[in-house]
Structures are given as structure tokens and as C-alpha cells.
Design an enzyme around this catalytic site. Structure first.
Site, PDB file in Angstrom:
ATOM      1  N   ALA A   1     100.210 115.178  60.477  1.00  0.00           N
ATOM      2  CA  ALA A   1      98.515 115.757  60.487  1.00  0.00           C
ATOM      3  C   ALA A   1      98.140 116.264  61.729  1.00  0.00           C
ATOM      4  O   ALA A   1      96.997 116.765  61.523  1.00  0.00           O
ATOM      5  CB  ALA A   1      97.948 114.552  59.796  1.00  0.00           C
TER       6      ALA A   1
ATOM      7  N   ILE B   1      92.077 113.094  58.201  1.00  0.00           N
ATOM      8  CA  ILE B   1      93.121 113.208  57.268  1.00  0.00           C
ATOM      9  C   ILE B   1      94.073 112.149  57.743  1.00  0.00           C
ATOM     10  O   ILE B   1      94.464 111.079  57.132  1.00  0.00           O
ATOM     11  CB  ILE B   1      93.796 114.481  57.146  1.00  0.00           C
TER      12      ILE B   1
ATOM     13  N   ARG C   1      82.041 134.386  60.593  1.00  0.00           N
ATOM     14  CA  ARG C   1      82.680 134.142  62.130  1.00  0.00           C
ATOM     15  C   ARG C   1      84.021 134.744  62.127  1.00  0.00           C
ATOM     16  O   ARG C   1      84.625 135.049  61.197  1.00  0.00           O
ATOM     17  CB  ARG C   1      82.510 132.732  62.303  1.00  0.00           C
TER      18      ARG C   1
ATOM     19  N   GLU D   1      86.781 134.380  59.543  1.00  0.00           N
ATOM     20  CA  GLU D   1      86.381 133.513  58.383  1.00  0.00           C
ATOM     21  C   GLU D   1      86.605 134.608  57.051  1.00  0.00           C
ATOM     22  O   GLU D   1      86.153 135.687  57.236  1.00  0.00           O
ATOM     23  CB  GLU D   1      85.288 133.045  58.324  1.00  0.00           C
TER      24      GLU D   1
ATOM     25  N   VAL E   1      81.529 121.561  57.122  1.00  0.00           N
ATOM     26  CA  VAL E   1      79.961 121.990  56.862  1.00  0.00           C
ATOM     27  C   VAL E   1      79.034 121.025  56.622  1.00  0.00           C
ATOM     28  O   VAL E   1      77.875 121.025  56.350  1.00  0.00           O
ATOM     29  CB  VAL E   1      80.192 123.205  55.728  1.00  0.00           C
TER      30      VAL E   1
ATOM     31  N   VAL F   1      87.966 119.082  53.236  1.00  0.00           N
ATOM     32  CA  VAL F   1      87.817 117.606  52.920  1.00  0.00           C
ATOM     33  C   VAL F   1      86.355 117.331  53.471  1.00  0.00           C
ATOM     34  O   VAL F   1      85.879 117.708  54.431  1.00  0.00           O
ATOM     35  CB  VAL F   1      88.818 116.727  53.643  1.00  0.00           C
TER      36      VAL F   1
ATOM     37  N   LYS G   1      93.995 127.850  54.036  1.00  0.00           N
ATOM     38  CA  LYS G   1      93.994 128.930  55.085  1.00  0.00           C
ATOM     39  C   LYS G   1      95.425 129.455  55.358  1.00  0.00           C
ATOM     40  O   LYS G   1      95.609 130.717  55.787  1.00  0.00           O
ATOM     41  CB  LYS G   1      93.202 128.581  56.211  1.00  0.00           C
TER      42      LYS G   1
END
Length: 638
Positions: free
Chosen positions: A376, A306, A551, A554, A469, A462, A423
């Protein structure tokens, strides 16, 4: 290149130029005489024939000079094209006008017939242009003619300039062979483009692909909307064909996405970014220009996914200086190298530094006096930060944010924007809890100053970012699998890096102080479906999916707003303001005092303290999911 080699090549070039000019002058003679023959029905009177031969004494030098003046011998016949024909037309037309003037001055007896002065340029243009076209066709047939029936059969989708460029390039390719074109414009059905027929509509792909034995499709529609491209890619998946596409203009201007081993010159592999991406963001350029142009902008974490994209977007608005603050030396070096190539006019100031270093932050802010700060820098990987590195998440995400915010306030930076995450909403992991605490810090620092407007921007995953992923799946597919998915029902929001960066910039123009902006992330995507689509797109039907279990830290799904929060609209359709729970300064001060401690608490204590300061934080408990634990591999993509 040696001097002897250079001289040899130059000699060959001179010889070729001499031969070509000799051919052109011979064409002048033959066309001039042919014009006379045509005028007199192939029975030229002796006196007119004499005048015609004498006239060549000035016709030949005139055309020789015009051919040189208009640069007819700069190009190569094997690449003869429209610009070469234009040069020939200009040279012959100029010579024809001058020929009329010369005839009018000389008054030869008998005179040069007017029909000769008209027909001669036409004959000459046909001879010179036709010879070049015939030579190019002959050479291309010798070089590439045998390739016409070789290569893998592929269908082309789209009729336009991009499609024509693909056809031109593949005409010389031994790897691909276009067997037909599909397009949704009914007016183009049955028409031809460079010898290829438009067979039908895109909806008929599953009919034409097996009929023509085409297992590949090239999508030549770079200006189509994302929705139109998604529809085409869905049809490709349905038909079981491997899709490729011509890059968009914005991709080429940005240097394009990172190429894969299967990418080609005129087109590239279809990526999940194409299926998950959205139409370009409309941003308020005048306000951004007023905020950035001619001013110093500082970006922390400037070498990250980012942060680096923010730097690229900021560079388009001509800042006086762009201060790239980054702890990773190699990432900073890469950014400097990229800017030296792509944005040489931007004054990029690379600063190697950690956001936890208060002394160096103060020195950097004092030296460069930024007008806007984009924070960032953060640790973002959920499982890595959950146990052994939990304290680093505290010091970097919490303490680092506080020190950058305090430096901005101390130096009266007008605008401060922190990059947050989805999150941070009802967090179940240490990373999300530390980012929620960082939001609270920005809100509290805002109450201490009127000179700096602090705001935070939340968004989800993003595409293509570090740890995303999508690149992980791509590598697993390339290695032959398996593709590992944590849970069959896990979902995530996705956004492209450029879109996220543009919306962060847009939010910066709107922030008045204390806001938490929420980006419109669209609809959540089921990760298992994403893996299936990537396997199908790759053409690797034997790659399997393996479910490995959630995980540490998560969640099955992410949220953009906490349960008690509401949002307010803004004038931008993709930005809303969260009405978040107000941070209590006493709690934030207590958390910061603990973070500045002289010992490293164990992970259990860290989670317990975070739970005390952030009531919505519920530490992760690994579920006992039989569907995941020990689940067999599931073959996909067939």
C-alpha cells in the site's frame, strides 16, 4: 486519595448502609403488622397479636440475613433500577419460603395465618421497591427537574433501544430537549416512548420541525441500512434541520470515527461518510481465515489510511505476525499504540523502512517470511507529484513497487497484492502514470515466477483518507469558509476506508496471478454537490463555495477502466477483473533501467518518458475555463 479522605468516605458509606438497612428492617416490621391488620379487618385478636409480635424475633433476623446475602446494599438508591428490583424480589421470595418452613417447624399457637405469609412479601416488595423508586424520582427531580423545559428543541427519529438510550441521556441534559418522535412504522404512531409521543412519519419532518420549532434532529437508527439513512438525511436537508445520529455498532467496536467538537456522548454529527457510505461488504471469511490465520502478513505503507485499515481488518483473522512496514516514524508509532489498546493479542512487528531500500526489504522478508504481502506504500497526491516531486513519484511508486515485488518473488511469498488507483486508467498525471507502470511491473514479475501470485486492486477515493476532500471541506467549514472546489462539474468516486480494505482482502483470496481487480465504486459524486451538502449538514448557511480551477494533473472525472479494457465478473458482486493491456517486459525493463539512473531528470523529461512507455498517458494541459478562472464566490447552504 489520602488515607483520611478514604476513611471519611468509607465512614459515610457505612453510615448510609446502616440507615438503608434500618429502613428495610422497619419496613419488615410495618408490613408484617399490616398483613395481620388486613387479615383481621383491623381488629386483631389479642392472642394472634401476641404471636405476631413474637414472630418478629425470627422474621427480622431472617430478612436481615437475606438482604445481605443478596447484596441489597451494594447499589445506590439514586441509580435504583431493574437489577436492584430483581435482587429485592429474590431476597424477599427466599425469605418467604424459609418463613413458611420455620412456621411449619415451630407450630406457634395460635398459628401464623397463611394469608399473612402470602400478603406480607407482597407488602414488603411494594414498600422496599416503591421507596427506592420514589427516592430516585425525588433526587432526579431535584437535580434535573429544572432542565426539562430548557435546552434546544430536537426531534427524535426512530423508536427502539437506541432511541430509549438517547431519551434517558437527554433527560439529564441542559443542552437538548426532545419535543417529539417520528417513525415510519404505522403501528407506533400515537404511542409513547418514555413520555414522548410518536407524532408522525419521517416524511412529515418538514411539517413537524417548524411546528415544534425544532432545528435539530437526532437519528436513533444505528441498525438501519445505508439507503434508509440516506433517505432520512435527504429529508433533513430538505427540511433545513441539523441532523445528528447514534453511532452504529461497527463504529463503536472500531472506536468510532474521529469525534468533532460538536459530538455528544450518545450521538454524533452526521458526516458525508454517512451520505456516501454503502451497506457493509459481505466477505468470504473462511477463505480469508485460511489465507491469514496463523500466518505472517506484511503490509507496506502500514501507517497510511488504507495500510492502517488493512492492518485492522487483518488483525480480526488472527495472523501469527503482522509486519507493519512504514517509512513515517510517527505514523508507525501511532499504529503501534492503537494495536496495543485494541488488538493486544496480535503480534504486531513495527518495521521502519522505505520501499526503495532493497537491502532492508530483503532482510525484512528473510527475517519474517511473510505468506501474504499487501503493498500500500505510495505517493498518491496528484498535484504534489505533478511537477517538483515527479521524480519521487517515479522512485517510490515505480522503483519501490519493483523492489518489493522482487523481494516477494525471491522469498517465494505465496500472495502479493498491490493497491492501485482509478487514476491509473487513461492517466493525465504523473501519479496515475506511475501507478499504471507499477501495475505493469507486477504483471511482468508474475511471468518470472510460479511461486508468487501477483495481483493489483484499483479503486477511487476513500472517505476520510489522508488528503481526501471530505476532511478538507470539514476544516474549511469549521473555519467559516470559503469551501474551495476546483471546478463546478468535477466528479469523483467515493468508498469508505473499511469497505475498500475489506474488498482488497477479498481480492487477495481470488487472485491467481496477473489480475487487475476493479472495485465497484458505485455512482460518481459531483464534488460541488458534496460541498453543498456538507455545508447544509453543518448548519453553517453563510459559508460560501469558491471555484479555484483544476489543479495540475487533475481530471474532471475519473475512470476505472481504460478505453481498450473490458471486465470479467467474479463470484463477488463488488469485484470485477479488468482485461488490461498486457505489459511488455522489454518496455518495463527499459523504464526500470531509467528509474535506477544516477541523475534526476526534469519534470518535462519524466512526462515524456512516461508517455513513451504508457501510450494511454496524456499529460495534463491546463484548460482555459472562464467559468472557473476568476469565478466569484457562490453562496451555498442557505
Amino acid at each position: 486519595m489520602s488515607r483520611a479522605s478514604y476513611d471519611s468516605q468509607r465512614s459515610r458509606h457505612v453510615a448510609r448502609s446502616f440507615l438503608v438497612s434500618g429502613f428495610d428492617l422497619l419496613a419488615v416490621v410495618l408490613c408484617w403488622l399490616a398483613a395481620y391488620q388486613l387479615r383481621f379487618n383491623f381488629a386483631v385478636p389479642a392472642d394472634f397479636a401476641h404471636t405476631g409480635w413474637l414472630s418478629l424475633a425470627w422474621v427480622l433476623p431472617l430478612h436481615a440475613v437475606m438482604f445481605r446475602v443478596f447484596g441489597l446494599y451494594k447499589g445506590m438508591w439514586i441509580f435504583a433500577s431493574l437489577p436492584d428490583l430483581v435482587r429485592i424480589v429474590r431476597a424477599i421470595a427466599t425469605a418467604a419460603v424459609l418463613a413458611v418452613a420455620i412456621v411449619a417447624m415451630l407450630h406457634p399457637i395460635p398459628p401464623v395465618p397463611r394469608s399473612v405469609l402470602v400478603s406480607f412479601p407482597v407488602f414488603l416488595l411494594m414498600a422496599m421497591g416503591g421507596a427506592r423508586a420514589a427516592y430516585r424520582a425525588w433526587r432526579e427531580y431535584r437535580l434535573y427537574g429544572m432542565l426539562a423545559s430548557s435546552g434546544k428543541p430536537a426531534l427524535l427519529i426512530g423508536v427502539g433501544d437506541a432511541a430509549a438510550n438517547v431519551l434517558r441521556q437527554l433527560h439529564r441534559s441542559s443542552e437538548w430537549r426532545i419535543v417529539g418522535i417520528l417513525d415510519d412504522n404505522p403501528n407506533k404512531l400515537g404511542r409513547e416512548l418514555m413520555g414522548q409521543c410518536v407524532l408522525g412519519t419521517v416524511d412529515e419532518l418538514d411539517v413537524w420541525a417548524p411546528r415544534l420549532k425544532a432545528q435539530h434532529v437526532i437519528v436513533a437508527m444505528p441498525t438501519a441500512s445505508n439507503e434508509a439513512r440516506k433517505r432520512i438525511f435527504a429529508l433533513c436537508l430538505k427540511a433545513g434541520v441539523h441532523a445528528m445520529m447514534v453511532p452504529t455498532l461497527s463504529e463503536m467496536m472500531r472506536g468510532g470515527p474521529r469525534a468533532s467538537a460538536q459530538d455528544h456522548g450518545a450521538f454524533r454529527e452526521v458526516r458525508m461518510e454517512d451520505l456516501l457510505g454503502r451497506d457493509p461488504v459481505a466477505i468470504d471469511c473462511p477463505h480469508l481465515d485460511g489465507m491469514i490465520a496463523g500466518r505472517t502478513v506484511l503490509v507496506t505503507g502500514a501507517g497510511g489510511s488504507i495500510g492502517s485499515e488493512l492492518c485492522r481488518q487483518i488483525a480480526l483473522f488472527r495472523p501469527a505476525q503482522l509486519v507493519a512496514y512504514e517509512a513515517n516514524e510517527f505514523a508507525l508509532y501511532q499504529l503501534v499504540e492503537e494495536f496495543s489498546r485494541r488488538f493486544p493479542e496480535v503480534a504486531l512487528v513495527p518495521v521502519a523502512g522505505d520501499v526503495r531500500d532493497a537491502l532492508w526489504l530483503d532482510e525484512t522478508f528473510a527475517r519474517y517470511t511473510p505468506a501474504v504481502v499487501f503493498h500500500a506504500a505510495a505517493y498518491k497526491h496528484v498535484p504534489l507529484m505533478e511537477e517538483d516531486n515527479a521524480w519521487q513519484a517515479i522512485t517510490n511508486n515505480v522503483l519501490g513497487t519493483w523492489r518489493v515485488a522482487k523481494a516477494a518473488a525471491a522469498h517465494r511469498v505465496p500472495k502479493f497484492v498491490m493497491i492501485s488507483t482509478d487514476k491509473a486508467v487513461n492517466p493525465t498525471n504523473v501519479m496515475g502514470a506511475t501507478k499504471r507502470l507499477a501495475e505493469m511491473i507486477c504483471q511482468c514479475v508474475q511471468t518470472e515466477t510460479q511461486d508468487t501470485a501477483f495481483c493489483s486492486v484499483r479503486f477511487g477515493n476513500v472517505l476520510g483518507s489522508t488528503g481526501s476532500v471530505v476532511p478538507k471541506f470539514r476544516e474549511q467549514i469549521a473555519a467559516g469558509g470559503p469551501v474551495t472546489v476546483t471546478h463546478p462539474e468535477i466528479t469523483r468516486y467515493f468508498m469508505s476506508i473499511p469497505e475498500a480494505a475489506q474488498l482488497v482482502l477479498q481480492a487477495a483470496t481470488m487472485g491467481k496471478g496477473g489480475e487487475i481487480f476493479v472495485l465497484d465504486m458505485g455512482e460518481p459524486v459531483k464534488i460541488a454537490n458534496l460541498a453543498r451538502d456538507m455545508i447544509r449538514l453543518s448548519g453553517a448557511s453563510d459559508v460560501q463555495i469558491e471555484f479555484t480551477g483544476l489543479r495540475p494533473g487533475e481530471k474532471l472525472y475519473e475512470e476505472l477502466l481504460a478505453d481498450a479494457e473490458q471486465t470479467l465478473p467474479t463470484h463477488h458482486a463488488k469485484l470485477r477483473v479488468a482485461q488490461a493491456r498486457c505489459a511488455e517486459p522489454a518496455i518495463v525493463e527499459e523504464a526500470l533501467a531509467w528509474a535506477r539512473g544516477t541523475r534526476v531528470p526534469p519534470p518535462a523529461e519524466i512526462k515524456r518518458e512516461l508517455r513513451r512507455w504508457i501510450p494511454e498517458y496524456v499529460p495534463y494541459q491546463r484548460p482555459n475555463l472562464q467559468v472557473v478562472a476568476g469565478a466569484p464566490r457562490v453562496a451555498e447552504g442557505s
